[in-house]
Design an enzyme around this catalytic site. Structure first.
Site, PDB file in Angstrom:
ATOM      1  N   ARG A   1      12.949   4.451  12.501  1.00 33.36           N
ATOM      2  CA  ARG A   1      11.645   5.418  12.492  1.00 33.36           C
ATOM      3  C   ARG A   1      10.788   4.978  13.529  1.00 33.36           C
ATOM      4  O   ARG A   1      11.193   4.764  14.614  1.00 33.36           O
ATOM      5  CB  ARG A   1      10.952   4.879  11.076  1.00 33.36           C
ATOM      6  CG  ARG A   1      11.915   5.412   9.910  1.00 33.36           C
ATOM      7  CD  ARG A   1      11.004   5.262   8.829  1.00 33.36           C
ATOM      8  NE  ARG A   1      10.007   6.076   8.554  1.00 33.36           N
ATOM      9  CZ  ARG A   1       9.145   6.136   7.660  1.00 33.36           C
ATOM     10  NH1 ARG A   1       9.091   5.112   6.780  1.00 33.36           N
ATOM     11  NH2 ARG A   1       8.049   6.918   7.495  1.00 33.36           N
TER      12      ARG A   1
ATOM     13  N   TYR B   1      11.045   8.885   0.824  1.00 38.60           N
ATOM     14  CA  TYR B   1      11.242   8.093  -0.347  1.00 38.60           C
ATOM     15  C   TYR B   1      11.720   8.236  -1.524  1.00 38.60           C
ATOM     16  O   TYR B   1      11.691   7.595  -2.179  1.00 38.60           O
ATOM     17  CB  TYR B   1       9.715   7.758  -0.187  1.00 38.60           C
ATOM     18  CG  TYR B   1       9.121   7.008   0.791  1.00 38.60           C
ATOM     19  CD1 TYR B   1       9.277   5.852   1.532  1.00 38.60           C
ATOM     20  CD2 TYR B   1       8.340   7.819   1.646  1.00 38.60           C
ATOM     21  CE1 TYR B   1       9.053   5.285   2.619  1.00 38.60           C
ATOM     22  CE2 TYR B   1       7.397   7.287   2.731  1.00 38.60           C
ATOM     23  CZ  TYR B   1       7.722   6.104   3.345  1.00 38.60           C
ATOM     24  OH  TYR B   1       7.204   5.462   4.482  1.00 38.60           O
TER      25      TYR B   1
ATOM     26  N   HIS C   1      12.937  -2.205   2.031  1.00 37.63           N
ATOM     27  CA  HIS C   1      12.264  -1.436   2.444  1.00 37.63           C
ATOM     28  C   HIS C   1      13.351  -0.071   1.998  1.00 37.63           C
ATOM     29  O   HIS C   1      14.406  -0.185   2.144  1.00 37.63           O
ATOM     30  CB  HIS C   1      12.120  -1.040   4.056  1.00 37.63           C
ATOM     31  CG  HIS C   1      11.364  -2.143   4.881  1.00 37.63           C
ATOM     32  ND1 HIS C   1       9.809  -2.006   4.454  1.00 37.63           N
ATOM     33  CD2 HIS C   1      11.733  -3.288   5.307  1.00 37.63           C
ATOM     34  CE1 HIS C   1       9.493  -3.061   5.086  1.00 37.63           C
ATOM     35  NE2 HIS C   1      10.470  -3.975   5.647  1.00 37.63           N
TER      36      HIS C   1
ATOM     37  N   ARG D   1       4.723  11.247  -2.678  1.00 40.24           N
ATOM     38  CA  ARG D   1       4.754  10.839  -1.069  1.00 40.24           C
ATOM     39  C   ARG D   1       5.777  11.035  -0.290  1.00 40.24           C
ATOM     40  O   ARG D   1       6.975  10.422  -0.544  1.00 40.24           O
ATOM     41  CB  ARG D   1       4.100   9.407  -0.752  1.00 40.24           C
ATOM     42  CG  ARG D   1       3.760   9.111   0.474  1.00 40.24           C
ATOM     43  CD  ARG D   1       3.501   7.530   0.551  1.00 40.24           C
ATOM     44  NE  ARG D   1       3.541   7.306   2.109  1.00 40.24           N
ATOM     45  CZ  ARG D   1       3.913   6.445   2.662  1.00 40.24           C
ATOM     46  NH1 ARG D   1       4.233   5.197   1.734  1.00 40.24           N
ATOM     47  NH2 ARG D   1       3.785   5.969   3.979  1.00 40.24           N
TER      48      ARG D   1
ATOM     49  N   ALA E   1       2.923  -0.555   4.857  1.00 41.96           N
ATOM     50  CA  ALA E   1       2.355  -0.778   6.042  1.00 41.96           C
ATOM     51  C   ALA E   1       2.207  -2.114   6.601  1.00 41.96           C
ATOM     52  O   ALA E   1       2.102  -2.578   7.813  1.00 41.96           O
ATOM     53  CB  ALA E   1       1.365   0.241   6.357  1.00 41.96           C
TER      54      ALA E   1
ATOM     55  N   GLU F   1      12.733  -9.241   2.063  1.00 41.30           N
ATOM     56  CA  GLU F   1      12.033  -8.088   2.646  1.00 41.30           C
ATOM     57  C   GLU F   1      12.849  -6.983   2.259  1.00 41.30           C
ATOM     58  O   GLU F   1      13.764  -6.855   2.557  1.00 41.30           O
ATOM     59  CB  GLU F   1      11.889  -8.402   3.922  1.00 41.30           C
ATOM     60  CG  GLU F   1      11.006  -7.191   4.714  1.00 41.30           C
ATOM     61  CD  GLU F   1      10.571  -7.317   6.123  1.00 41.30           C
ATOM     62  OE1 GLU F   1      10.280  -6.417   6.662  1.00 41.30           O
ATOM     63  OE2 GLU F   1      11.341  -8.185   6.771  1.00 41.30           O
TER      64      GLU F   1
ATOM     65  N   ASN G   1       8.145  -5.403  -0.774  1.00 44.12           N
ATOM     66  CA  ASN G   1       8.322  -4.253   0.028  1.00 44.12           C
ATOM     67  C   ASN G   1       6.726  -4.195   0.459  1.00 44.12           C
ATOM     68  O   ASN G   1       5.716  -3.523  -0.360  1.00 44.12           O
ATOM     69  CB  ASN G   1       8.403  -3.005  -0.913  1.00 44.12           C
ATOM     70  CG  ASN G   1       8.589  -1.525  -0.006  1.00 44.12           C
ATOM     71  OD1 ASN G   1       7.925  -1.769   1.214  1.00 44.12           O
ATOM     72  ND2 ASN G   1       9.170  -0.416  -0.434  1.00 44.12           N
TER      73      ASN G   1
ATOM     74  N   PRO H   1       0.967  -1.177   0.065  1.00 38.37           N
ATOM     75  CA  PRO H   1      -0.054  -0.060  -0.008  1.00 38.37           C
ATOM     76  C   PRO H   1       0.843   1.239  -0.157  1.00 38.37           C
ATOM     77  O   PRO H   1       1.888   1.192   0.912  1.00 38.37           O
ATOM     78  CB  PRO H   1      -0.779  -0.043   1.165  1.00 38.37           C
ATOM     79  CG  PRO H   1      -0.063  -1.008   2.008  1.00 38.37           C
ATOM     80  CD  PRO H   1       0.564  -2.156   1.338  1.00 38.37           C
ATOM     81  N   ASN H   2       0.377   2.244  -0.714  1.00 36.56           N
ATOM     82  CA  ASN H   2       0.888   3.492  -1.079  1.00 36.56           C
ATOM     83  C   ASN H   2       2.030   3.471  -1.494  1.00 36.56           C
ATOM     84  O   ASN H   2       2.650   4.914  -2.024  1.00 36.56           O
ATOM     85  CB  ASN H   2       1.277   4.266   0.407  1.00 36.56           C
ATOM     86  CG  ASN H   2      -0.140   4.389   1.202  1.00 36.56           C
ATOM     87  OD1 ASN H   2      -1.198   4.872   0.623  1.00 36.56           O
ATOM     88  ND2 ASN H   2      -0.177   4.076   2.523  1.00 36.56           N
TER      89      ASN H   2
END
Length: 147
Positions: free
Chosen positions: A107, A23, A100, A18, A77, A98, A74, A10-11
């Site tokens: 964070r 990012y 990111h 964004r 969320a 995985e 990725n 998502p996103n």
């Protein structure tokens, strides 16, 4: 030919607009084009998939069992919330990395928890957009060593 699936959660369709300070400015389309080019140069078929919906990601993983040798994910969320994506990945028995863009461990506290990390063959986090190419190199190396 080796088949790798890139899953973005998502996103991530909003990359480029964004929070560019976190990012970067590249769009998801830019990232996919660049990564597909690198994969092709290595005789790898890269399939790219993005969804904002958990069930669609689960479906994609399940559909890939017979055709995909490795997954780059990725999960956005969903990394911190989705037991169903974790279960789909584990159940598929497809090795996955995985990844990111940001360093999730530097964070907010809720981002430091991942439902995927302990089942992944590796994790790439915090290298910006380069996290994608690093993850691709990692999965290729892993799968090549299994031949």
């Amino acid at each position: 030919m080796m088949n790798i699936l890139l899953i973005n959660g998502p996103n991530l369709n909003l990359l480029g607009t964004r929070e560019p300070e976190i990012y970067g400015n590249k769009t998801l389309s830019d990232i996919e084009k660049d990564l597909t080019k690198v994969a092709k140069e290595k005789s790898i078929n890269l399939e790219c998939f993005q969804s904002n919906y958990e069930g669609e990601i689960v479906d994609k993983i399940q559909e890939s069992v017979k055709s995909i040798q490795g997954i780059l994910i990725n999960a956005g969320a969903f990394t911190h919330t989705s037991i169903s994506i974790r279960d789909a990945l584990v159940g598929s028995k497809i090795p996955f990395v995985e990844l990111h863009i940001s360093n999730i461990f530097s964070r907010e506290d809720f981002r430091k928890e991942s439902f995927l990390t302990d089942k992944a063959i590796g994790i790439i986090s915090g290298f910006g957009i380069s996290s994608y190419s690093l993850a691709l190199e990692g999965i290729i190396g892993y799968l090549s060593s299994k031949d």
